[in-house]
Write a protein that holds these residues in place. Sequence first.
Motif, PDB file in Angstrom:
ATOM      1  N   TYR A 178      50.096 -61.354 -21.913  1.00  0.00           N
ATOM      2  CA  TYR A 178      50.141 -61.048 -20.565  1.00  0.00           C
ATOM      3  C   TYR A 178      49.961 -60.544 -19.653  1.00  0.00           C
ATOM      4  CZ  TYR A 178      54.448 -58.899 -21.939  1.00  0.00           C
ATOM      5  OH  TYR A 178      55.866 -57.683 -21.686  1.00  0.00           O
ATOM      6  N   GLU A 179      49.409 -59.598 -20.872  1.00  0.00           N
ATOM      7  CA  GLU A 179      48.459 -58.207 -19.968  1.00  0.00           C
ATOM      8  C   GLU A 179      47.638 -58.508 -19.246  1.00  0.00           C
ATOM      9  OE1 GLU A 179      46.311 -56.844 -24.272  1.00  0.00           O
ATOM     10  OE2 GLU A 179      48.583 -56.166 -24.784  1.00  0.00           O
ATOM     11  N   LYS A 180      46.631 -59.261 -19.051  1.00  0.00           N
ATOM     12  CA  LYS A 180      45.814 -59.316 -17.835  1.00  0.00           C
ATOM     13  C   LYS A 180      46.299 -59.624 -16.429  1.00  0.00           C
ATOM     14  CE  LYS A 180      42.550 -59.090 -20.885  1.00  0.00           C
ATOM     15  NZ  LYS A 180      41.698 -58.098 -20.661  1.00  0.00           N
ATOM     16  N   LEU A 181      47.791 -60.431 -16.755  1.00  0.00           N
ATOM     17  CA  LEU A 181      48.985 -60.512 -15.181  1.00  0.00           C
ATOM     18  C   LEU A 181      49.033 -59.277 -14.634  1.00  0.00           C
ATOM     19  CD1 LEU A 181      50.270 -63.487 -16.099  1.00  0.00           C
ATOM     20  CD2 LEU A 181      49.130 -63.231 -14.706  1.00  0.00           C
ATOM     21  N   ILE A 182      49.285 -57.991 -15.916  1.00  0.00           N
ATOM     22  CA  ILE A 182      50.014 -56.757 -15.510  1.00  0.00           C
ATOM     23  C   ILE A 182      49.277 -56.010 -14.253  1.00  0.00           C
ATOM     24  CG2 ILE A 182      50.793 -54.576 -15.886  1.00  0.00           C
ATOM     25  CD1 ILE A 182      52.421 -56.894 -16.847  1.00  0.00           C
ATOM     26  N   PRO A 183      48.234 -55.777 -14.115  1.00  0.00           N
ATOM     27  CA  PRO A 183      47.505 -55.220 -13.474  1.00  0.00           C
ATOM     28  C   PRO A 183      47.637 -55.824 -11.415  1.00  0.00           C
ATOM     29  CG  PRO A 183      45.900 -55.374 -14.475  1.00  0.00           C
ATOM     30  CD  PRO A 183      46.906 -56.778 -14.944  1.00  0.00           C
ATOM     31  N   PHE A 184      47.688 -56.997 -11.561  1.00  0.00           N
ATOM     32  CA  PHE A 184      47.830 -57.999 -10.204  1.00  0.00           C
ATOM     33  C   PHE A 184      49.402 -57.376  -9.809  1.00  0.00           C
ATOM     34  CE2 PHE A 184      44.961 -60.719 -12.359  1.00  0.00           C
ATOM     35  CZ  PHE A 184      44.115 -60.604 -11.350  1.00  0.00           C
ATOM     36  N   LEU A 185      50.435 -56.727 -11.063  1.00  0.00           N
ATOM     37  CA  LEU A 185      51.672 -57.027 -10.184  1.00  0.00           C
ATOM     38  C   LEU A 185      51.877 -55.264 -10.148  1.00  0.00           C
ATOM     39  CD1 LEU A 185      53.797 -56.632 -12.528  1.00  0.00           C
ATOM     40  CD2 LEU A 185      53.027 -58.620 -13.091  1.00  0.00           C
ATOM     41  N   TYR A 186      51.043 -54.805 -10.471  1.00  0.00           N
ATOM     42  CA  TYR A 186      51.406 -53.755 -10.641  1.00  0.00           C
ATOM     43  C   TYR A 186      51.934 -51.910  -9.578  1.00  0.00           C
ATOM     44  CZ  TYR A 186      51.060 -48.305 -12.326  1.00  0.00           C
ATOM     45  OH  TYR A 186      51.539 -47.392 -12.969  1.00  0.00           O
ATOM     46  N   THR A 187      52.806 -51.989  -9.648  1.00  0.00           N
ATOM     47  CA  THR A 187      52.805 -51.231  -8.028  1.00  0.00           C
ATOM     48  C   THR A 187      53.500 -49.417  -8.329  1.00  0.00           C
ATOM     49  OG1 THR A 187      55.009 -51.253  -7.455  1.00  0.00           O
ATOM     50  CG2 THR A 187      53.494 -52.287  -6.725  1.00  0.00           C
ATOM     51  N   ASN A 188      54.075 -49.276 -10.026  1.00  0.00           N
ATOM     52  CA  ASN A 188      54.364 -48.052 -10.546  1.00  0.00           C
ATOM     53  C   ASN A 188      54.267 -48.328 -11.762  1.00  0.00           C
ATOM     54  OD1 ASN A 188      56.720 -49.045  -8.739  1.00  0.00           O
ATOM     55  ND2 ASN A 188      57.424 -48.785 -10.579  1.00  0.00           N
ATOM     56  N   PRO A 189      54.630 -47.116 -12.667  1.00  0.00           N
ATOM     57  CA  PRO A 189      54.580 -47.379 -14.146  1.00  0.00           C
ATOM     58  C   PRO A 189      56.064 -47.917 -14.223  1.00  0.00           C
ATOM     59  CG  PRO A 189      54.354 -44.869 -13.295  1.00  0.00           C
ATOM     60  CD  PRO A 189      54.518 -45.343 -11.660  1.00  0.00           C
ATOM     61  N   ILE A 190      55.639 -48.637 -15.322  1.00  0.00           N
ATOM     62  CA  ILE A 190      56.272 -49.582 -16.301  1.00  0.00           C
ATOM     63  C   ILE A 190      56.884 -49.378 -17.069  1.00  0.00           C
ATOM     64  CG2 ILE A 190      56.840 -52.015 -16.849  1.00  0.00           C
ATOM     65  CD1 ILE A 190      54.231 -52.486 -15.219  1.00  0.00           C
ATOM     66  N   ARG A 191      58.273 -49.236 -17.239  1.00  0.00           N
ATOM     67  CA  ARG A 191      58.809 -48.708 -18.489  1.00  0.00           C
ATOM     68  C   ARG A 191      59.166 -50.218 -19.450  1.00  0.00           C
ATOM     69  NH1 ARG A 191      60.406 -43.611 -18.140  1.00  0.00           N
ATOM     70  NH2 ARG A 191      62.459 -43.204 -19.528  1.00  0.00           N
ATOM     71  N   THR A 192      59.538 -49.419 -20.971  1.00  0.00           N
ATOM     72  CA  THR A 192      59.513 -50.946 -21.653  1.00  0.00           C
ATOM     73  C   THR A 192      59.906 -49.742 -22.809  1.00  0.00           C
ATOM     74  OG1 THR A 192      57.566 -51.845 -21.459  1.00  0.00           O
ATOM     75  CG2 THR A 192      58.529 -52.274 -23.529  1.00  0.00           C
ATOM     76  N   VAL A 193      61.566 -50.604 -22.924  1.00  0.00           N
ATOM     77  CA  VAL A 193      62.136 -50.091 -23.890  1.00  0.00           C
ATOM     78  C   VAL A 193      61.703 -50.518 -25.529  1.00  0.00           C
ATOM     79  CG1 VAL A 193      65.016 -50.304 -25.312  1.00  0.00           C
ATOM     80  CG2 VAL A 193      63.763 -49.599 -22.619  1.00  0.00           C
ATOM     81  N   GLY A 194      61.225 -49.465 -26.912  1.00  0.00           N
ATOM     82  CA  GLY A 194      60.561 -50.201 -27.694  1.00  0.00           C
ATOM     83  C   GLY A 194      62.079 -50.635 -28.693  1.00  0.00           C
ATOM     84  N   LEU A 195      62.158 -51.025 -29.962  1.00  0.00           N
ATOM     85  CA  LEU A 195      62.731 -51.573 -30.736  1.00  0.00           C
ATOM     86  C   LEU A 195      62.676 -50.543 -32.160  1.00  0.00           C
ATOM     87  CD1 LEU A 195      60.345 -53.881 -32.108  1.00  0.00           C
ATOM     88  CD2 LEU A 195      60.856 -55.349 -30.082  1.00  0.00           C
ATOM     89  N   GLN A 196      63.187 -51.531 -32.951  1.00  0.00           N
ATOM     90  CA  GLN A 196      62.996 -50.839 -34.447  1.00  0.00           C
ATOM     91  C   GLN A 196      63.067 -52.294 -35.174  1.00  0.00           C
ATOM     92  OE1 GLN A 196      66.721 -49.031 -35.049  1.00  0.00           O
ATOM     93  NE2 GLN A 196      66.466 -47.493 -35.121  1.00  0.00           N
ATOM     94  N   HIS A 197      61.947 -52.313 -36.600  1.00  0.00           N
ATOM     95  CA  HIS A 197      62.336 -53.118 -37.244  1.00  0.00           C
ATOM     96  C   HIS A 197      62.481 -53.421 -38.622  1.00  0.00           C
ATOM     97  CE1 HIS A 197      58.315 -54.718 -35.247  1.00  0.00           C
ATOM     98  NE2 HIS A 197      58.140 -54.353 -34.450  1.00  0.00           N
ATOM     99  N   LEU A 198      63.031 -54.569 -39.372  1.00  0.00           N
ATOM    100  CA  LEU A 198      63.631 -54.693 -40.311  1.00  0.00           C
ATOM    101  C   LEU A 198      62.818 -54.426 -41.262  1.00  0.00           C
ATOM    102  CD1 LEU A 198      65.986 -54.233 -42.378  1.00  0.00           C
ATOM    103  CD2 LEU A 198      66.593 -56.420 -42.184  1.00  0.00           C
ATOM    104  N   SER A 199      62.567 -53.541 -42.212  1.00  0.00           N
ATOM    105  CA  SER A 199      61.298 -53.410 -43.274  1.00  0.00           C
ATOM    106  C   SER A 199      61.865 -54.083 -44.379  1.00  0.00           C
ATOM    107  CB  SER A 199      60.564 -51.891 -43.481  1.00  0.00           C
ATOM    108  OG  SER A 199      59.881 -51.820 -44.420  1.00  0.00           O
ATOM    109  N   THR A 200      61.558 -55.754 -45.061  1.00  0.00           N
ATOM    110  CA  THR A 200      62.014 -55.961 -46.795  1.00  0.00           C
ATOM    111  C   THR A 200      59.546 -56.038 -46.472  1.00  0.00           C
ATOM    112  OG1 THR A 200      61.791 -57.815 -45.529  1.00  0.00           O
ATOM    113  CG2 THR A 200      63.656 -56.634 -45.479  1.00  0.00           C
ATOM    114  N   PRO A 201      59.776 -56.612 -48.212  1.00  0.00           N
ATOM    115  CA  PRO A 201      59.054 -56.781 -48.456  1.00  0.00           C
ATOM    116  C   PRO A 201      58.423 -59.021 -47.919  1.00  0.00           C
ATOM    117  CG  PRO A 201      60.127 -56.483 -50.263  1.00  0.00           C
ATOM    118  CD  PRO A 201      60.835 -56.136 -49.278  1.00  0.00           C
ATOM    119  N   LEU A 202      59.842 -59.523 -47.946  1.00  0.00           N
ATOM    120  CA  LEU A 202      59.032 -60.738 -46.731  1.00  0.00           C
ATOM    121  C   LEU A 202      58.531 -60.471 -45.238  1.00  0.00           C
ATOM    122  CD1 LEU A 202      58.860 -64.035 -47.106  1.00  0.00           C
ATOM    123  CD2 LEU A 202      61.469 -63.826 -46.224  1.00  0.00           C
TER     124      LEU A 202
END
Length: 441
Positions: free
Chosen positions: A260-284
């Motif tokens: 959905y990256e290409k949609l963002i410029p059409f709706l953008y009006t101010n900085p967009i904040r995105t809360v991150g995440l943590q990945h559980l590290s296992t070999p699989l």
Amino acid sequence: MMLVFDILLRKMVKTLTISLIKKYWKRQKGQKTLPECQSVIYEWSKFFRSGHFGFSIIKNDYNQNDVIDKKKIKEQPIVKVDYSKFEKRINLISTPTLEGVWSDGTYKVGIIKTVDGYSGFIINADKTSWTPNQLKFLINNNKEKADLWMKDFSKRENQKVDIIGNNLINIGNVLYLKRLSRTYEDTQEIKDYIKFLYAGNKSYFQILSGKTAYIRIPAFDLDYKKQIDSAIAANSANIEKTENLIIDVRYNDGGADTSYEKLIPFLYTNPIRTVGLQHLSTPLNNEVMLGLSKNENFDEEHQKAYEEAYETLNNNLGKFVSLSDEIVKVKKLDKVLPFPKNIAILINNGNASTTEQFLLAAKQSKKVKLFGTTTSGALHISNMSDVVSPDGNFELRYGRSKSYRIPEMAIDDKCIQPDYYLDNSITNKQWMEYVRKIMEE
């Protein structure tokens, strides 16, 4: 006081868990077939996680017809009807009713009016255990709910019925029937609705009026990223000179954020904040990152980022790992487009995962309002993977990451709310035109 409350809560959870274990332990003893086993495990697991989870049968040499309970087949109700007379009669019906011959590609069924409602009976169902005249579904008299029997003759009660114009029926989002005979002409509104929502996974753009443009994005799957980007690029000039834009993501259940990256410029009006995440590290789990680093749907920059992520995760096995130094990322663009001025996004309970992530970003724009109903609520535990059971019979789908939003901004099981709730008096087929009029008036 808080200590007492905590002790009581723990006791309640323990009691509920023990009760659940006893219930399913008793149920599993009587399960003899793969479908029965799959059903019990799936129900048990749903107690702990309703979204971003799956458990299904995948055994290649498994033939469901060989293990269906023969008693269920024998006891399935029969609809007494002379098919040749039935066919002649429906061809004479001038005003559309549910009565007729329908098909979903596997089942060819007839629908006939009975005392109890509208009975759907089997005409033909090759490669299944179903035989002619067996009752496949029963739609109630008000045409809103149905009892539906699945391929293995298990029964699903009170399934929602959506009658789409004169020639399509959706029962419980499981059985999609197209009328074979006799067919009737649909209104332009219905034709547009079918074209927009039932045209597969291809993105679709249309100018609705001099003031409003429409784009349909049915899926954000990574495999569809190129065609999504292509559809947006081909119509960007029209979008940028049109006052209003409707983005339709109904039934879009997610995919990859990059889609959905290409949609963002059409709706953008101010900085967009995105809360991150943590990945559980296992070999699989980490093998997924390695695979993404070689995926040709990504450009070199993305591939390199996934390769670095794989190395970071492998160096922290057994831990929840953040792949960014920032818990919150802030996206800033160089400009705000003058058009479109107003953006409506159509949403419903078919939206989950990446689509909900897109909505959280879109809601931060001053241009955007959400129209529809609440979403599904499956976002906190994300980044899906699948693994096959040791016996090769089943596949487990699970999430590899958890969001930093928990618990302050909970989405799972709470869902994203629309700004404009479209109640049941406004049918799905009317949503687009209803929203267009609101935007233009």
